[in-house]
Design a protein around this motif. Structure first.
Motif, PDB file in Angstrom:
ATOM      1  N   TYR A 243       0.827  -1.198   0.000  1.00  0.00           N
ATOM      2  CA  TYR A 243       0.000   0.000   0.000  1.00  0.00           C
ATOM      3  C   TYR A 243       0.873   1.264   0.000  1.00  0.00           C
ATOM      4  O   TYR A 243       0.624   2.208  -0.763  1.00  0.00           O
ATOM      5  N   LYS A 244       1.919   1.272   0.842  1.00  0.00           N
ATOM      6  CA  LYS A 244       2.818   2.434   0.890  1.00  0.00           C
ATOM      7  C   LYS A 244       3.509   2.648  -0.449  1.00  0.00           C
ATOM      8  O   LYS A 244       3.672   3.778  -0.917  1.00  0.00           O
ATOM      9  N   LYS A 245       3.917   1.556  -1.071  1.00  0.00           N
ATOM     10  CA  LYS A 245       4.573   1.643  -2.384  1.00  0.00           C
ATOM     11  C   LYS A 245       3.643   2.285  -3.409  1.00  0.00           C
ATOM     12  O   LYS A 245       4.055   3.143  -4.200  1.00  0.00           O
ATOM     13  N   ILE A 246       2.377   1.894  -3.384  1.00  0.00           N
ATOM     14  CA  ILE A 246       1.402   2.452  -4.333  1.00  0.00           C
ATOM     15  C   ILE A 246       1.189   3.940  -4.067  1.00  0.00           C
ATOM     16  O   ILE A 246       1.136   4.746  -5.003  1.00  0.00           O
ATOM     17  N   GLN A 247       1.090   4.312  -2.781  1.00  0.00           N
ATOM     18  CA  GLN A 247       0.868   5.728  -2.456  1.00  0.00           C
ATOM     19  C   GLN A 247       2.061   6.588  -2.886  1.00  0.00           C
ATOM     20  O   GLN A 247       1.890   7.702  -3.388  1.00  0.00           O
ATOM     21  N   GLU A 248       3.262   6.052  -2.683  1.00  0.00           N
ATOM     22  CA  GLU A 248       4.468   6.801  -3.102  1.00  0.00           C
ATOM     23  C   GLU A 248       4.492   6.978  -4.612  1.00  0.00           C
ATOM     24  O   GLU A 248       4.823   8.049  -5.121  1.00  0.00           O
ATOM     25  N   GLU A 249       4.136   5.933  -5.329  1.00  0.00           N
ATOM     26  CA  GLU A 249       4.121   5.998  -6.792  1.00  0.00           C
ATOM     27  C   GLU A 249       3.030   6.943  -7.270  1.00  0.00           C
ATOM     28  O   GLU A 249       3.221   7.693  -8.241  1.00  0.00           O
ATOM     29  N   LYS A 250       1.907   6.956  -6.553  1.00  0.00           N
ATOM     30  CA  LYS A 250       0.805   7.840  -6.925  1.00  0.00           C
ATOM     31  C   LYS A 250       1.215   9.308  -6.774  1.00  0.00           C
ATOM     32  O   LYS A 250       0.953  10.143  -7.652  1.00  0.00           O
ATOM     33  N   GLU A 251       1.887   9.632  -5.653  1.00  0.00           N
ATOM     34  CA  GLU A 251       2.378  11.001  -5.429  1.00  0.00           C
ATOM     35  C   GLU A 251       3.336  11.418  -6.542  1.00  0.00           C
ATOM     36  O   GLU A 251       3.304  12.542  -7.032  1.00  0.00           O
TER      37      GLU A 251
ATOM     38  N   VAL B 145      -8.470  -1.359   2.329  1.00  0.00           N
ATOM     39  CA  VAL B 145      -8.150  -0.104   1.636  1.00  0.00           C
ATOM     40  C   VAL B 145      -9.349   0.279   0.768  1.00  0.00           C
ATOM     41  O   VAL B 145     -10.279  -0.509   0.579  1.00  0.00           O
ATOM     42  N   ARG B 146      -9.291   1.488   0.248  1.00  0.00           N
ATOM     43  CA  ARG B 146     -10.318   1.921  -0.709  1.00  0.00           C
ATOM     44  C   ARG B 146      -9.764   1.777  -2.125  1.00  0.00           C
ATOM     45  O   ARG B 146      -8.566   1.971  -2.360  1.00  0.00           O
ATOM     46  N   LEU B 147     -10.644   1.415  -3.055  1.00  0.00           N
ATOM     47  CA  LEU B 147     -10.226   1.151  -4.431  1.00  0.00           C
ATOM     48  C   LEU B 147      -9.498   2.352  -5.034  1.00  0.00           C
ATOM     49  O   LEU B 147      -8.526   2.193  -5.772  1.00  0.00           O
ATOM     50  N   GLY B 148      -9.972   3.557  -4.687  1.00  0.00           N
ATOM     51  CA  GLY B 148      -9.370   4.774  -5.236  1.00  0.00           C
ATOM     52  C   GLY B 148      -7.956   5.029  -4.749  1.00  0.00           C
ATOM     53  O   GLY B 148      -7.255   5.890  -5.302  1.00  0.00           O
ATOM     54  N   ASN B 149      -7.516   4.307  -3.696  1.00  0.00           N
ATOM     55  CA  ASN B 149      -6.138   4.433  -3.243  1.00  0.00           C
ATOM     56  C   ASN B 149      -5.207   3.419  -3.890  1.00  0.00           C
ATOM     57  O   ASN B 149      -3.998   3.451  -3.670  1.00  0.00           O
ATOM     58  N   LEU B 150      -5.787   2.531  -4.704  1.00  0.00           N
ATOM     59  CA  LEU B 150      -4.983   1.536  -5.418  1.00  0.00           C
ATOM     60  C   LEU B 150      -4.836   1.859  -6.897  1.00  0.00           C
ATOM     61  O   LEU B 150      -3.862   1.447  -7.533  1.00  0.00           O
ATOM     62  N   PHE B 151      -5.808   2.583  -7.456  1.00  0.00           N
ATOM     63  CA  PHE B 151      -5.824   2.898  -8.875  1.00  0.00           C
ATOM     64  C   PHE B 151      -6.175   4.364  -9.085  1.00  0.00           C
ATOM     65  O   PHE B 151      -6.794   4.994  -8.224  1.00  0.00           O
ATOM     66  N   SER B 152      -5.805   4.860 -10.239  1.00  0.00           N
ATOM     67  CA  SER B 152      -6.298   6.169 -10.666  1.00  0.00           C
ATOM     68  C   SER B 152      -7.663   5.942 -11.308  1.00  0.00           C
ATOM     69  O   SER B 152      -7.782   5.184 -12.291  1.00  0.00           O
ATOM     70  N   VAL B 153      -8.704   6.545 -10.738  1.00  0.00           N
ATOM     71  CA  VAL B 153     -10.078   6.278 -11.179  1.00  0.00           C
ATOM     72  C   VAL B 153     -10.625   7.491 -11.929  1.00  0.00           C
ATOM     73  O   VAL B 153     -10.638   8.607 -11.403  1.00  0.00           O
ATOM     74  N   SER B 154     -11.052   7.276 -13.170  1.00  0.00           N
ATOM     75  CA  SER B 154     -11.616   8.361 -13.978  1.00  0.00           C
ATOM     76  C   SER B 154     -12.682   7.786 -14.890  1.00  0.00           C
ATOM     77  O   SER B 154     -12.990   6.589 -14.819  1.00  0.00           O
TER      78      SER B 154
ATOM     79  N   ALA C  94     -16.359   3.547 -15.247  1.00  0.00           N
ATOM     80  CA  ALA C  94     -15.230   4.027 -14.446  1.00  0.00           C
ATOM     81  C   ALA C  94     -14.001   3.239 -14.879  1.00  0.00           C
ATOM     82  O   ALA C  94     -14.041   2.011 -14.954  1.00  0.00           O
ATOM     83  N   ALA C  95     -12.917   3.955 -15.180  1.00  0.00           N
ATOM     84  CA  ALA C  95     -11.671   3.309 -15.599  1.00  0.00           C
ATOM     85  C   ALA C  95     -10.706   3.261 -14.424  1.00  0.00           C
ATOM     86  O   ALA C  95     -10.479   4.276 -13.758  1.00  0.00           O
ATOM     87  N   LEU C  96     -10.147   2.080 -14.163  1.00  0.00           N
ATOM     88  CA  LEU C  96      -9.141   1.908 -13.111  1.00  0.00           C
ATOM     89  C   LEU C  96      -7.792   1.731 -13.790  1.00  0.00           C
ATOM     90  O   LEU C  96      -7.507   0.672 -14.361  1.00  0.00           O
ATOM     91  N   GLU C  97      -6.966   2.779 -13.732  1.00  0.00           N
ATOM     92  CA  GLU C  97      -5.638   2.700 -14.354  1.00  0.00           C
ATOM     93  C   GLU C  97      -4.593   2.311 -13.318  1.00  0.00           C
ATOM     94  O   GLU C  97      -4.640   2.758 -12.166  1.00  0.00           O
ATOM     95  N   ASN C  98      -3.642   1.496 -13.754  1.00  0.00           N
ATOM     96  CA  ASN C  98      -2.590   1.028 -12.857  1.00  0.00           C
ATOM     97  C   ASN C  98      -1.756   2.180 -12.317  1.00  0.00           C
ATOM     98  O   ASN C  98      -1.335   3.055 -13.070  1.00  0.00           O
ATOM     99  N   ILE C  99      -1.517   2.174 -11.002  1.00  0.00           N
ATOM    100  CA  ILE C  99      -0.527   3.069 -10.389  1.00  0.00           C
ATOM    101  C   ILE C  99       0.833   2.370 -10.436  1.00  0.00           C
ATOM    102  O   ILE C  99       1.848   2.957 -10.763  1.00  0.00           O
TER     103      ILE C  99
ATOM    104  N   ARG D  60     -14.570   4.890  -6.156  1.00  0.00           N
ATOM    105  CA  ARG D  60     -13.316   5.144  -5.436  1.00  0.00           C
ATOM    106  C   ARG D  60     -13.386   4.651  -3.990  1.00  0.00           C
ATOM    107  O   ARG D  60     -12.385   4.256  -3.410  1.00  0.00           O
ATOM    108  N   ASN D  61     -14.586   4.686  -3.410  1.00  0.00           N
ATOM    109  CA  ASN D  61     -14.735   4.328  -1.998  1.00  0.00           C
ATOM    110  C   ASN D  61     -15.047   2.855  -1.760  1.00  0.00           C
ATOM    111  O   ASN D  61     -15.256   2.450  -0.609  1.00  0.00           O
TER     112      ASN D  61
END
Length: 490
Positions: A281-289, A322-331, A415-420, A459-460
């Protein structure tokens, strides 16, 4: 496929070394077999078991299928003391010891309600040759061949016209593994039986019969996995008589049960060396930032902390909610104006609508838009392997999930879930999670004429997140088992 076919399929996977993974630290069966043979020699010297005629070497042409390198093919008599009961017919009495025959072996148990009795003296004579102990296996040799029973002895009895499999050493071989092997092989044995009016298999046939032996620890894990799965087979067996009426419902239930086990951390074991979901989870958040700073994805509003009241079930300690929106970019996408022919006529760019999310893997588009539409709107082309969740739609549409196997644009109902992070197993795990979570997603939809989920709800969505290596094992096990669910409807 009936319940027995499904059971046989699972048992076939088990005896081929495909039901559980092999582990190097568990050693190999060759070492185990040497120990069993040494123990057998000791028991022969002590005259606790009889010496048997040497068995023929196993030829390559004898071997019916491949097994893992850590396993070994042996003959039953190499690892088990194979005996039989009496073939005589003692005098029956009104009070005495039960004489169990083939007809008393029913569904893995001994039926004592329909058994004849013999004298204590006759029972004693029979039991000198074939005394049955707790943990032995009985196997019918004449007539109704097979019907193995793993003995849980709560009374004295004698046996007639059946094989008796006794362990050489309970600490060197798992008798439950042999029981399930015999369950699988009994049909093959019946086909090889001899005799006219009444078919039979001989003691020498059983002693020479081939069995694949895994390391002891793997034997135990195989048995545990089979016992985990058998209740589902029993459920299927109950439902099979009504299969014409419910020919879709049960496979769906079976699939849902498999997926439920998966997302609750019960389908594969947890391993300490896999680490924790918190690390992933931390790795994904760092990559998202990082992607936000590089303006490759948009910064989204922080999602609310997960409260205890929201959590629907317990998960292993190494997992994390976790919430789905914290794992993927959702648009989401959009729909170019249908009134503008320049947006649609003669288009060659794939455009996916929510109705197409009924396909688990989208390999081609049903609709297309033009390059002009791309250049004159904010519509985005999503890369292949993007996951889509349908947000709008009547019937079964909303909540459905698909994976793009092409680069494509999408409409505003998806809703599109793009890889972080580029982790294939995370994407696959979420795909199977949302298949299970479909009904929950639909419950959360809003609207009457056109119920919808909306991006915020997507996202939630709560996700039970395992460590990455465990995700890999979960996905592999799901993909191994789900085809059997599909076969149930055929």
């Amino acid at each position: 496929m009936n319940a027995q076919d499904l059971k046989n399929s699972i048992l076939q996977l088990a005896i081929q070394g495909k039901l559980v993974e092999q582990r190097q630290e568990e050693g190999n069966a060759k070492e185990l077999i040497k120990e069993i043979k040494a123990e057998k020699e000791r028991l022969i010297k002590e005259k606790k078991i009889k010496k048997e005629k040497p068995l023929a070497e196993i030829a390559e042409s004898d071997i019916p299928f491949e097994i893992p390198e850590s396993w070994e093919w042996v003959r039953l008599s190499d690892v088990i003391d194979v005996r039989d009961g009496t073939h005589d017919t003692p005098r029956y009495v009104t009070e005495g010891i039960p004489l169990v025959t083939s007809k008393n072996l029913i569904n893995g148990t001994i039926d004592f309600d329909n058994v004849k009795l013999i004298s204590f003296e006759d029972a004693e004579k029979i039991n000198k040759r074939s005394n049955v102990d707790n943990g032995d296996i009985l196997f019918a040799m004449i007539g109704s061949i097979g019907n193995p029973v793993l003995v849980k002895k709560d009374r004295e009895f004698s046996i007639k016209n059946m094989a008796l499999f006794k362990t050489i050493n309970i600490n060197l071989f798992n008798m439950e593994y042999l029981f399930w092997y015999l369950e699988k092989e009994q049909d093959i044995m019946k086909k090889k039986a001899t005799g006219g009016v009444q078919s039979f298999v001989s003691l020498s046939f059983l002693r020479a019969y081939l069995i694949p032996i895994p390391p002891l620890a793997e034997q135990k894990r195989i048995v545990a996995k089979i016992e985990d799965l058998m209740p589902y087979i029993e459920k299927y067996g109950t439902a099979h008589s009504k299969l014409e009426a419910f020919n879709k419902k049960f496979p769906e239930d079976m699939q849902k049960s498999i997926l439920q086990y998966a997302i609750q951390g019960k389908l594969v074991e947890q391993r300490e060396e896999d680490g924790t979901a918190e690390e992933l989870y931390k790795k994904i958040q760092e990559e998202k930032e990082k992607l936000v700073k590089e303006k490759k994805i948009k910064k989204e509003k922080p999602l609310a902390e997960i409260t205890d009241d929201e959590v629907p079930f317990e998960i292993p300690e190494s997992w994390k909610w976790v919430r789905l929106g914290n794992l993927f970019s959702v648009s989401t996408g959009l729909t170019p104006a249908k009134t503008n022919p320049l947006f649609h006529e003669n288009g060659d760019i794939p455009w996916i609508t929510s109705s197409q999310t009924g396909e688990l893997k989208i390999e081609k588009a049903n609709n297309f838009i033009t390059k002009f539409a791309i250049e004159n709107t904010n519509i985005k082309i999503y890369p292949k392997h993007t996951l889509l969740i349908a947000m709008y739609g009547q019937g079964k549409t909303r909540g459905q999930i698909s994976e793009l196997l092409i680069d494509a644009t999408i409409n505003q109902a998806c809703a599109a879930l793009e890889n972080i992070v580029a982790e294939e197993n995370l994407r696959k795990y979420i795909l199977y999670f949302q298949i299970y979570n479909y009904d929950v997603s639909r419950t959360g939809a809003e609207g009457s004429a056109q119920p919808n989920l909306n991006l915020d709800k997507v996202r939630n969505i709560l996700v039970p997140l395992p460590p990455l290596e465990e995700q890999k094992r979960i996905v592999a096990k799901i993909e191994e088992m789900l085809p059997y669910c599909q076969q149930l409807v055929k």
